[in-house]
Write a protein that holds these residues in place. Structure first.
Motif, PDB file in Angstrom:
ATOM      1  N   HIS A  65       0.833  -1.203   0.000  1.00 25.22           N
ATOM      2  CA  HIS A  65       0.000   0.000   0.000  1.00 25.22           C
ATOM      3  C   HIS A  65       0.869   1.256   0.000  1.00 25.22           C
ATOM      4  N   THR A  69       0.845   2.404  -6.280  1.00 27.25           N
ATOM      5  CA  THR A  69      -0.260   3.310  -6.582  1.00 27.25           C
ATOM      6  C   THR A  69      -1.607   2.749  -6.168  1.00 27.25           C
ATOM      7  N   GLN A  70      -1.649   1.493  -5.706  1.00 20.58           N
ATOM      8  CA  GLN A  70      -2.926   0.833  -5.448  1.00 20.58           C
ATOM      9  C   GLN A  70      -3.252   0.791  -3.963  1.00 20.58           C
ATOM     10  N   HIS A  71      -4.538   0.658  -3.661  1.00 19.18           N
ATOM     11  CA  HIS A  71      -5.013   0.554  -2.280  1.00 19.18           C
ATOM     12  C   HIS A  71      -5.003  -0.918  -1.882  1.00 19.18           C
ATOM     13  N   THR A  81      -5.969  -7.457  -8.490  1.00 21.82           N
ATOM     14  CA  THR A  81      -5.770  -6.021  -8.574  1.00 21.82           C
ATOM     15  C   THR A  81      -4.531  -5.721  -9.411  1.00 21.82           C
ATOM     16  N   GLN A  82      -4.443  -4.509  -9.895  1.00 24.16           N
ATOM     17  CA  GLN A  82      -3.307  -4.041 -10.689  1.00 24.16           C
ATOM     18  C   GLN A  82      -2.648  -2.891  -9.951  1.00 24.16           C
ATOM     19  N   ALA A  83      -1.325  -2.830  -9.969  1.00 24.77           N
ATOM     20  CA  ALA A  83      -0.609  -1.773  -9.264  1.00 24.77           C
ATOM     21  C   ALA A  83       0.613  -1.348 -10.061  1.00 24.77           C
ATOM     22  N   ARG A  97       0.157  -7.329 -11.724  1.00 25.27           N
ATOM     23  CA  ARG A  97      -1.235  -7.718 -11.479  1.00 25.27           C
ATOM     24  C   ARG A  97      -1.211  -8.972 -10.631  1.00 25.27           C
ATOM     25  N   ALA A 204      -5.308   0.994 -12.049  1.00 22.29           N
ATOM     26  CA  ALA A 204      -4.034   0.732 -11.387  1.00 22.29           C
ATOM     27  C   ALA A 204      -3.645   1.800 -10.379  1.00 22.29           C
ATOM     28  N   HIS A 206      -5.126   4.251  -7.421  1.00 19.75           N
ATOM     29  CA  HIS A 206      -6.224   4.596  -6.518  1.00 19.75           C
ATOM     30  C   HIS A 206      -5.964   6.015  -6.022  1.00 19.75           C
TER      31      HIS A 206
END
Length: 312
Positions: A65, A69-71, A81-83, A97, A204, A206
């Motif tokens: 986190h 960039t992702q929550h 999820t993608q980050a 991902r 990607a 949040h």
């Protein structure tokens, strides 16, 4: 990391890909037919050449986190999820991902990208209770229309293929991806790419979370609008039986206004490609690449930097 040919290249009609996609099948005899049955919700795609990284330990989600960039703090087991990991100036350095199982987060990246990603993550561990391992030799990535990405133990790939329906190659998968306007890291991005340029705000990135490296650039461009470049879908002249070379200049007259990324032949749209174009190029401007006329279709709004093309 493994660069060995996929175990599924023995399937009937399999023809190997090229470049970084060489270890898996480009097609199994008819990439147009393969596109159609993927659109109909059938079959699967072998992506077993992609790298797989596992992050385990009790601090993994809060650590990710803070880094990405992702929550991640509220990520539920089983949810993909993608980050992104950005540079201090907001440029995309890594894309992944993955899915958490309650004990570890397992992600896939582009072929060959796990080494630099793991090296970065190891430098950022400090006193955090996390462990980072390369699981590429143990797990293969696959994709199905209904299920999306899946991680399959490599020794179970044949059994997976038997149960998953007809195989579709990378050419079909890529044609549908390009038509949706979904960029591929390293093919449709470069070292200057910020998330706002390619439609990664939302999927990607949040926007409602604490600070992370590069956040200032992302937030400023999101607030003020007008990212320096925009991702577009190019509709290419189909009279020539070829596709543009990745990295080819995109021209407005004699002036270079962008660069071409990945391209494919779509079963309905014909030859298409993704490209990064300077924001101030008119949306209706007729462009050329590799001596082929190219018409633009908006993927990312040039003013606000958000993806506008349907993703389904």
């Amino acid at each position: 990391m493994t660069s060995q040919p996929s175990a599924l290249l023995h399937l009937p009609g399999a023809v190997s890909g090229d470049g970084i996609d060489a270890p898996v099948a480009a097609h199994y005899g008819s990439f147009n037919t393969e596109q159609r049955f993927l659109e109909a919700g059938e079959g699967f795609v072998d992506l077993s050449h992609r790298d797989v990284v596992r992050i385990s330990g009790p601090d993994r989600l809060t650590w990710l986190h803070n880094l990405t960039t992702q929550h991640f703090t509220d990520l539920q087991p089983g949810t993909w999820t993608q980050a992104l990991i950005l540079s201090p100036t907001g440029h995309v350095e890594h894309e992944l991902r993955g899915v958490d199982d309650g004990e570890s987060f397992t992600a896939h990246t582009e072929p060959g990208a796990s080494g630099p990603l793991i090296a970065f993550l190891e430098r950022m561990k400090f006193m955090t209770r996390v462990e980072v391992t390369d699981e590429t030799a143990s797990y293969a990535v696959t994709w199905r229309p209904a299920a999306g990405y899946q991680l399959v133990p490599r020794d179970q790939l044949d059994a997976f293929a038997e149960a998953a329906g007809p195989p579709a190659g990378l050419w079909a998968f890529e044609a549908l991806r390009i038509a949706r306007g979904e960029p591929r890291f390293g093919l449709d991005t470069d070292h200057r790419t910020i998330p706002n340029e390619v439609g990664w705000i939302g999927p990607a990135v949040h926007l409602d979370k604490g600070c992370y490296r590069g956040q200032e650039t992302v937030a400023r461009v999101h607030t003020l609008g007008r990212p320096p470049r925009r991702l577009v879908l190019l509709h290419l002249d189909g009279t020539e039986n070829r596709l543009p070379t990745r990295g080819s200049d995109l021209l407005l007259g004699e002036k270079v206004v962008g660069v071409v990324g990945s391209s494919a032949r779509h079963h309905e749209l014909g030859p298409i490609a993704l490209a990064l174009v300077k924001r101030n190029v008119a949306l209706d401007a007729q462009l050329t690449t590799d001596d082929m006329p190219a018409a633009q279709e908006v993927v990312v709004d040039p003013e606000v930097g958000l993806h506008v093309r349907p993703r389904t």
